[in-house]
Design a protein around this motif. Sequence first.
Motif, mmCIF file in Angstrom:
data_model
loop_
_atom_site.group_PDB
_atom_site.id
_atom_site.type_symbol
_atom_site.label_atom_id
_atom_site.label_comp_id
_atom_site.label_asym_id
_atom_site.label_seq_id
_atom_site.Cartn_x
_atom_site.Cartn_y
_atom_site.Cartn_z
ATOM 1 N N PRO A 158 22.888 33.712 81.877
ATOM 2 C CA PRO A 158 22.617 32.890 80.693
ATOM 3 C C PRO A 158 23.878 32.304 80.077
ATOM 4 N N ALA A 159 25.001 33.012 80.217
ATOM 5 C CA ALA A 159 26.252 32.503 79.647
ATOM 6 C C ALA A 159 26.649 31.163 80.257
ATOM 7 N N ALA A 160 26.187 30.858 81.468
ATOM 8 C CA ALA A 160 26.515 29.578 82.098
ATOM 9 C C ALA A 160 25.881 28.397 81.369
ATOM 10 N N LEU A 161 24.886 28.682 80.511
ATOM 11 C CA LEU A 161 24.205 27.624 79.768
ATOM 12 C C LEU A 161 24.811 27.397 78.386
ATOM 13 N N ARG A 162 25.899 28.092 78.076
ATOM 14 C CA ARG A 162 26.502 27.975 76.747
ATOM 15 C C ARG A 162 26.882 26.561 76.344
ATOM 16 N N PRO A 163 27.346 25.712 77.262
ATOM 17 C CA PRO A 163 27.656 24.342 76.821
ATOM 18 C C PRO A 163 26.437 23.582 76.311
ATOM 19 N N MET A 164 25.228 24.102 76.604
ATOM 20 C CA MET A 164 24.005 23.388 76.234
ATOM 21 C C MET A 164 23.278 24.027 75.063
ATOM 22 N N MET A 165 23.453 25.334 74.894
ATOM 23 C CA MET A 165 22.670 26.049 73.893
ATOM 24 C C MET A 165 23.346 27.366 73.548
ATOM 25 N N SER A 166 22.863 28.026 72.515
ATOM 26 C CA SER A 166 23.430 29.304 72.106
ATOM 27 C C SER A 166 23.084 30.396 73.120
#
Length: 303
Positions: A264-272
């Motif tokens: 899930p951390a890979a989605l940080r640029p998109m969301m919290s």
Amino acid sequence: MPAPLPSDLSAFDWPAAPGWAGGGAGKGGGDDATAEEAAFRAGAALAHLHMVMARPDLPLALWRDRLALGAATANAGISGRREGLPDLRDALHLARPGDRPGPAGEIYRAWRRAVTRPLTLRALAPGLPGLPGAASDVVAPGLMRSGPPVARAAGMLETVLTEAPRAETAALILADAALARALGWDRIVPLLATELAPRDLRRDGEELRHACHRAVALAAARAAGLAQELTRGAARLRAVAPKLRARRAGEAVALFLTHDALAPAALRPMMSDRAARRLCDRLVSLGALRELTGRDSFRLYGL
């Protein structure tokens, strides 16, 4: 319940390969096929795989990434490492920026880089562990060599291991590069490492070519099966995407369609962080993703 697949199932009418195309025994032994039979099977399996790769609904980047993981796992075993597939995923995805992932993790990184790069020694060499710079003069011509595709791959394998006997990773990656170039593909498709046994790498000449033909026939058939599996999974993920309410969920879906696994951390640029975890769990509940680790924390998700 998992989301239904699209009603137009013609999208999954795959070109069928004859059963004998991927015939032969398992990795490294027991196949009594003659050299001619092994070469014929390899050619048939590669022709079928070539048709599969042309399908517009195949998520090619994801497929190559998943094949790279399989090749790296087999390659690690050939190199005497005990790490399995889950260990390699963890080595890559759970490492902090700047961390070294260990010897097996470096093998995985080399394969992941290789499947994204052009088929030239200049593009591939910087990520190849154990390949001495002096080997370039004898390795580079191998990518341009003429002749049958599998024979060119076997020749590359023999050339690299003669120059650098412990550079199994470089040898296997460059052998697949020679095969892909001979077939007119624009990127490596990892095949040879998954089916060659350690003793095969000690062969030469006709014996090595025979082993490579056998390996390619098996690996190409399995790669085609994986392509079908991932294409179905990608269709399911695309089908549920309109149900997602998270902001920038479409960008997250696009990432899952190009990567073997993501935290899930890979989605940080998109969301919290919280939104990313909820999105991943939602996609699992919809049957569009799998949680790949079985852990309560440090989870990884993918098709």
